[in-house]
Enzyme design. Structure first.
Site, PDB file in Angstrom:
ATOM      1  N   CYS A 195       0.840  -1.212   0.000  1.00 54.07           N
ATOM      2  CA  CYS A 195       0.000   0.000   0.000  1.00 54.07           C
ATOM      3  C   CYS A 195       0.869   1.254   0.000  1.00 54.07           C
ATOM      4  CB  CYS A 195      -0.912  -0.028   1.226  1.00 54.07           C
ATOM      5  SG  CYS A 195      -2.030   1.369   1.360  1.00 54.07           S
ATOM      6  N   CYS A 346      14.849  -0.126  -4.026  1.00 57.92           N
ATOM      7  CA  CYS A 346      13.544   0.421  -3.637  1.00 57.92           C
ATOM      8  C   CYS A 346      13.376   0.168  -2.142  1.00 57.92           C
ATOM      9  CB  CYS A 346      12.415  -0.215  -4.458  1.00 57.92           C
ATOM     10  SG  CYS A 346      12.281  -2.007  -4.248  1.00 57.92           S
TER      11      CYS A 346
END
Length: 382
Positions: A195, A346
Site C-alpha cells: 500500500c 527500492c
C-alpha cells in the site's frame, strides 16, 4: 422466575438505540437479538477494519474480537478512520477499542495484540461466529481462509489497491467457494507492491470495509443474498461495480491443517528469460562498492518522492518506477548509465526488480539491491 418466551432480550435502551433496524421487517426484534448474541472477529484494524468495526459496533454486535499487532502512525490517518491524531503511537487494537466503546459501551471487545499465525489462528478464531478478513498481505489471507475452512466459519474477504477494491464471502455453505478458488496460488511477491508503494485512495477502504460489514449483518440475521460465490469489484475512478462468479473446486477444499504461509507465498517466483540475466548484490556488498568505486557507480532509487525524502542512500538519484514503466525516463537513464555500473533499489527489492526488467527490455543492464532500503537500514549502514 422463568423469562417469558415472548419477552425480548433487548432492554428498553437497546430498543430505542436500534429502532431503525427494528423498523425493518427483514431484521426486526428477532434480527437485532441475533446481532446482540453474535460474535465477529476482525483481522486487521487498518483501512478495511476501521469502517467495518465502527459499523458493526453501531449495529449492535455483541462481541467483537480484534487481531492486530501494529501501532498507529500518522500516515494511517488518511484512511484508517477508527484512529485519530491522539492515537498515534498507540496499539491499533487499543485505539480501536476506545472508539468502539464510545459508539457502543455494551459491546464486548476482545483484543489480540499479536500477529495471526499458524500456531494461534485456530485458537483465536474458534470462538467467533463470523470472520472478517481485513488483512493486507497474501500469507495472512491464505491463513485466514484455511483456518475458516477447518473451523467451518464464514470468511468475509476484502482487499484494496490504489483505486480498486474487492469483496466476497467464502465458506458460507458446504459447497461455497473459498479464497483458494479465487487465487489457487499466490502471485510472485516481487510483483506485488505494498500500500505504501502503490498508494491507495483514502475513501476506498471505507467503501469496501462498509460492504464487508453489511455482509456480516446479513449473514448473522439471515437476510438478503450474501456475496456467496460472487466477487464484487469496485473501481473508484470509474465509479463502477462489476461482479464475477466464483465456483468451488474440490481440489481447493481439502484443507485439514495449517502450514507455513510465508514460505508458501515466497516459493512462487517469476520465471522468464528476462530474469535470468538480472544480477543482485547485498547491501553490505553495495557499501563496499560505494566506498571503493563511487564514481563508476550509478545508484537509482525507484521509490516515490515522499519515500525518497524520508530516507534514502546517500548519492542515489530518484527515478520513480512509474516513469520507467511509462518509458518517460528511459533516455535519461541511458545517458546517466553510460560508462557506469547501474544499481537499483527500492523499499524491499520488488519494485527495483520490476524496474530492471523494463530496463533490460530497453537494452539497459543493471543490478538489483537485495532487500532495498529496509535491508540497508537493518544493517545500520551509514
Amino acid at each position: 422466575m422463568e423469562r417469558s418466551q415472548n419477552k425480548s432480550s433487548l432492554n428498553s435502551e437497546e430498543i430505542t438505540r436500534y429502532a431503525r433496524h427494528i423498523s425493518l421487517p427483514e431484521i426486526g426484534i428477532k434480527g437485532q437479538e441475533k446481532l446482540k448474541k453474535s460474535s465477529v472477529a476482525c483481522i486487521g484494524t487498518g483501512g478495511l477494519g476501521s469502517p467495518l468495526l465502527i459499523y458493526l459496533a453501531a449495529a449492535g454486535i455483541g462481541r467483537i474480537g480484534i487481531v492486530d499487532f501494529d501501532v498507529v502512525e500518522d500516515s494511517n490517518l488518511q484512511r484508517q478512520i477508527i484512529h485519530t491524531t491522539n492515537s498515534i503511537g498507540l496499539l491499533k487494537t487499543d485505539s480501536a477499542k476506545q472508539h468502539i466503546l464510545k459508539i457502543n459501551p455494551s459491546c464486548r471487545v476482545d483484543l489480540f495484540n499479536q500477529k495471526l499465525t499458524s500456531s494461534n489462528a485456530l485458537e483465536i478464531l474458534k470462538a467467533y461466529d463470523v470472520i472478517c478478513d481485513c488483512s493486507d498481505n497474501f500469507p495472512t489471507r491464505y491463513l485466514i481462509n484455511d483456518a475458516c475452512m477447518i473451523l467451518n466459519k464464514p470468511n468475509i474477504y476484502g482487499s484494496i489497491a490504489r483505486f480498486e477494491g474487492q469483496v466476497s464471502v467464502f465458506n458460507l455453505k458446504e459447497n461455497s467457494p473459498n479464497y483458494r478458488d479465487l487465487l489457487p496460488t499466490p502471485p510472485p511477491q516481487e510483483l506485488i507492491p505494498s500500500c505504501s508503494e502503490a498508494g491507495v485512495m483514502g475513501i476506498l477502504p471505507g467503501i469496501i470495509g462498509t460492504i464487508q460489514a453489511a455482509e456480516a449483518i446479513k449473514i448473522i440475521t439471515n437476510i438478503g443474498f450474501p456475496l456467496n460465490g460472487r466477487l464484487l469489484i469496485f473501481n473508484a475512478l470509474n465509479m463502477s461495480f462489476k461482479e464475477l462468479t466464483l465456483k468451488s473446486r474440490p481440489e481447493n477444499s481439502n484443507i485439514n491443517k495449517l502450514i507455513d504461509y510465508n514460505s508458501f507465498c515466497s516459493e512462487v517466483k517469476v520465471k522468464n528469460e528476462v530474469d535470468l540475466d538480472i544480477k543482485s548484490i547485498s547491501v553490505k556488498e553495495l557499501k563496499v562498492l560505494l566506498n571503493q568505486a563511487s564514481k563508476e557507480t550509478l545508484l537509482i532509487d525507484v521509490r516515490n518522492q515522499i519515500e525518497h525524502n524520508e530516507c534514502s542512500i546517500s548519492g542515489s538519484k530518484l527515478i520513480p518506477l512509474s516513469t520507467i514503466e511509462s518509458g518517460e525516463s528511459i533516455h535519461e537513464i541511458k545517458i546517466l548509465a553510460a560508462h557506469k555500473n547501474l544499481y537499483v533499489f527500492c523499499k524491499s527489492g520488488k519494485r527495483s526488480l520490476r524496474a530492471l526488467k523494463h530496463l533490460k527490455k530497453r537494452g539497459i543492464k543493471g543490478i538489483n539491491i537485495e532487500g532495498g532500503i529496509e535491508a540497508w537500514n537493518q544493517e545500520n549502514i551509514k
